[in-house]
Design a protein around this motif. Sequence first.
Motif, short mmCIF file in Angstrom:
data_model
loop_
_atom_site.label_atom_id
_atom_site.label_comp_id
_atom_site.label_asym_id
_atom_site.label_seq_id
_atom_site.Cartn_x
_atom_site.Cartn_y
_atom_site.Cartn_z
N ILE A 80 -96.96 -98.77 -22.87
CA ILE A 80 -97.49 -97.81 -23.85
C ILE A 80 -96.30 -97.29 -24.65
N SER A 81 -96.46 -97.19 -25.97
CA SER A 81 -95.33 -96.79 -26.83
C SER A 81 -95.46 -95.34 -27.29
N ALA A 82 -94.35 -94.85 -27.88
CA ALA A 82 -94.36 -93.47 -28.40
C ALA A 82 -95.44 -93.27 -29.47
N PRO A 83 -95.58 -94.19 -30.46
CA PRO A 83 -96.64 -93.96 -31.46
C PRO A 83 -98.05 -93.93 -30.85
N MET A 84 -98.23 -94.67 -29.75
CA MET A 84 -99.55 -94.64 -29.09
C MET A 84 -99.81 -93.27 -28.47
N LEU A 85 -98.73 -92.63 -27.99
CA LEU A 85 -98.88 -91.29 -27.39
C LEU A 85 -99.08 -90.23 -28.47
N THR A 86 -98.32 -90.35 -29.56
CA THR A 86 -98.46 -89.32 -30.60
C THR A 86 -99.83 -89.44 -31.29
N GLU A 87 -100.38 -90.66 -31.31
CA GLU A 87 -101.72 -90.82 -31.89
C GLU A 87 -102.75 -89.99 -31.13
N LEU A 88 -102.49 -89.78 -29.83
CA LEU A 88 -103.40 -88.98 -29.01
C LEU A 88 -103.08 -87.48 -29.08
N ASP A 89 -102.03 -87.13 -29.85
CA ASP A 89 -101.57 -85.73 -29.91
C ASP A 89 -100.93 -85.26 -28.60
N VAL A 90 -100.42 -86.22 -27.82
CA VAL A 90 -99.67 -85.85 -26.61
C VAL A 90 -98.39 -85.13 -27.05
N HIS A 91 -97.98 -84.10 -26.29
CA HIS A 91 -96.80 -83.32 -26.69
C HIS A 91 -95.48 -83.96 -26.27
N LEU B 107 -87.78 -88.78 -28.73
CA LEU B 107 -87.41 -87.66 -29.61
C LEU B 107 -87.72 -87.99 -31.06
N ASP B 108 -87.37 -89.21 -31.49
CA ASP B 108 -87.61 -89.60 -32.88
C ASP B 108 -89.09 -89.58 -33.22
N ALA B 109 -89.93 -89.84 -32.22
CA ALA B 109 -91.38 -89.84 -32.46
C ALA B 109 -91.94 -88.42 -32.43
N GLY B 110 -91.09 -87.43 -32.11
CA GLY B 110 -91.57 -86.04 -32.06
C GLY B 110 -92.09 -85.64 -30.70
N LEU B 111 -91.76 -86.43 -29.68
CA LEU B 111 -92.22 -86.10 -28.32
C LEU B 111 -91.15 -85.30 -27.60
N GLU B 112 -91.59 -84.32 -26.84
CA GLU B 112 -90.68 -83.55 -25.99
C GLU B 112 -90.36 -84.41 -24.77
N VAL B 113 -89.14 -84.38 -24.32
CA VAL B 113 -88.74 -85.24 -23.19
C VAL B 113 -88.41 -84.39 -21.97
N ILE B 114 -88.96 -84.80 -20.83
CA ILE B 114 -88.45 -84.31 -19.54
C ILE B 114 -87.80 -85.51 -18.87
N LEU B 115 -86.49 -85.47 -18.74
CA LEU B 115 -85.74 -86.58 -18.12
C LEU B 115 -85.41 -86.21 -16.68
N CYS B 116 -85.80 -87.09 -15.75
CA CYS B 116 -85.54 -86.81 -14.33
C CYS B 116 -84.25 -87.49 -13.86
N VAL B 117 -83.48 -86.76 -13.09
CA VAL B 117 -82.27 -87.30 -12.47
C VAL B 117 -82.24 -86.80 -11.03
N GLY B 118 -81.46 -87.47 -10.18
CA GLY B 118 -81.35 -86.98 -8.80
C GLY B 118 -80.80 -88.04 -7.88
N GLU B 119 -80.26 -87.56 -6.75
CA GLU B 119 -79.58 -88.46 -5.82
C GLU B 119 -80.47 -88.80 -4.62
N THR B 120 -80.17 -89.91 -3.96
CA THR B 120 -80.86 -90.27 -2.73
C THR B 120 -80.23 -89.49 -1.56
N GLU B 121 -80.89 -89.58 -0.42
CA GLU B 121 -80.36 -88.91 0.78
C GLU B 121 -78.99 -89.49 1.15
N ASP B 122 -78.88 -90.83 1.08
CA ASP B 122 -77.60 -91.48 1.42
C ASP B 122 -76.48 -91.00 0.49
#
Length: 253
Positions: free
Chosen positions: A79-90, A118-133
């Motif tokens: 699914i692409s960014a323009p497909m999401l913005t077409e639905l008015d997803v934030h 971002l270029d498509a106007g979508l807000e981004v939540i980027l996840c990062v994090g470490e494993t237990e090891d």
Amino acid sequence: MSRTPLIAGNWKMHGTIEEAEERVAAVLPRIATLESVEHGVCVPFTALQAVVDSTRGSALKVFAQNMHYAPDGAFTGEISAPMLTELDVHGVLLGHSERRTLFGETDKALQLKVPAALDAGLEVILCVGETEDERENGDTERRLRHQVQEDLEKVPTERLGEITIAYEPIWAIGTGKVATAEQAQDALAFVRALVADRSKEQAERTRILYGGSMKPDNAAELLALPDCDGGLIGGASLDVEQIVAIIEAAARS
Ligand code: PGA
């Protein structure tokens, strides 16, 4: 600078369209007067349109859970960014650890996905994090540095502050094990310092969330941390009482 906290529910692969509509309909009136906190939901693709339509006019932000970096092309199942913005997803959640560990999401792909969103106007939540090891081997900071630097490399410096970063220790996701306040604050501050390496001003704007077994009984302590600007909530976001309690805790923080 004050950052408005965001409590984002990550529904993962749960529920029907009807259940999604019922859940938001139950939560929204309960939080309508809480202006000092934002609420978002990361919704399965199949329910996005229905949740956008049934919450139009409310302050709820609706996020997809993944996206391809190309606007279109021979990418079966994507699914692409323009497909999401077409639905008015934030916006869109990117780089969740389940996508990284179970579905081969790479930092290279995220480096393209984040600016495409971002270029498509979508807000981004980027996840990062470490494993237990990685945590046990003292590699947490190395892992976070790699993810933040690589995933944000192609984002123009003046737009860094628009990105929300969710720090989610993988060992705390869905396990009931939660990072201690000290572990969480150290990692959240470290992530902010990584953004500050590129721009101190943007790092002050960047929202950094904690995620990983956040529940009503530990939310207040985590949300009070100096570098915690909200939460990414999995399991507890499927329960109306629990997510409302966490949003209320954020409004008080
Ligand atoms: P959890 O999930 O709250 O169930 O630990 C968090 C997440 O995966 O974003």
